[in-house]
Design a protein around this motif. Structure first.
Motif: not given
Length: 255
Positions: A42, A46, A50, A65, A68-69, A72, A82, A86, A89
């Motif tokens: 994870c 991220e 980025s 992204l 990734s969110l 999470k 955390y 995310a 970003n």
């Protein structure tokens, strides 16, 4: 200190740009095959997203992204900090690709959660608010953004970080930018009324003239930058010269 911060940020940006192809290959080869619950997978996702943004490739960064969110939220939904990182970003990336309204909705949510979690007098909250007002101004929400700056962000940054901190100076510059760009700005030299008292409180102003307020803010920023030999001083001086040219032009027009 300002120069060290400036050089460090530039160095980080250059390193990200140089490392992005290796990050993509490394993530695919090392982390993609791992379990979804692997935190390093994870984190790698991220960092890759980025870095793509830092290389000005937001269209490629956006799906990374988003994934990734989602990861999470699925596995680390109790880790508020955390998820907020995310979301921040992702919101910035949405803004980069021109989806400002979606970015604004997400940034409002992040700002509200920052206040609920940390309070207004916290650097993370202030930085989130700074991101929010930039998006507001891009969408033409000048009144709301200026109110947020005057009533919450600038006073909080001054108390917590100090008048000469980079974040405080950036907020002041954003306020001056918004005042100058606002099509409803005033140039009538009227006295302050009760509703405009926050202007006097922030910058010791005794006029309701918007351009004079912008000049006062920019002059304050320039003086503080000169005192600490800030690397952005020349740019700030140029902005001050521009607002003074605007003031001179409106005086000629009204003569």
């Amino acid at each position: 200190a300002a120069w060290k911060t400036y050089v460090r940020r530039a160095d980080i940006q250059q390193r990200r740009v140089a490392a992005t192809p290796r990050l993509r290959r490394g993530y695919s080869g090392r982390y993609l095959a791992r379990e979804e619950t692997d935190r390093f997978r994870c984190m790698g996702m991220e960092i890759l997203g980025s870095s793509l943004r830092a290389c000005e490739r937001p269209e490629e960064a956006l799906p990374v992204l988003k994934a990734s969110l989602a990861l999470k939220r699925r596995h680390w939904w109790r880790d508020e900090a955390y998820i907020l990182v995310a979301q921040t970003n992702l919101a910035s990336c949405l803004d980069d690709v021109g989806r400002g309204q979606e970015a604004l909705i997400l940034m409002r949510e992040i700002y509200a959660r920052r206040i609920a979690s940390y309070g207004l007098a916290h650097e993370h909250t202030i930085q989130t608010g700074s991101n929010l007002i930039v998006t507001m101004f891009r969408l033409g929400l000048y009144d709301e953004g200026k109110t947020l700056l005057r009533d919450q962000l600038v006073p909080a940054a001054r108390r917590l970080l100090g008048y000469d901190h980079d974040t405080t100076l950036d907020l002041n510059k954003n306020l001056a930018n918004a005042i100058q760009e606002d099509p409803k700005r005033s140039r009538d030299n009227r006295r302050l009324n009760q509703r405009d008292a926050r202007r006097r409180d922030l910058f010791n102003l005794d006029t309701g003239d918007d351009l004079l307020e912008a000049e006062t803010i920019r002059q304050d920023v320039v003086q503080r930058m000169r005192r600490v030999q800030h690397p952005g001083t020349v740019s700030a001086e140029g902005a001050l010269s521009m607002v003074r040219e605007d003031l001179a032009a409106t005086r000629v027009d009204s003569a």
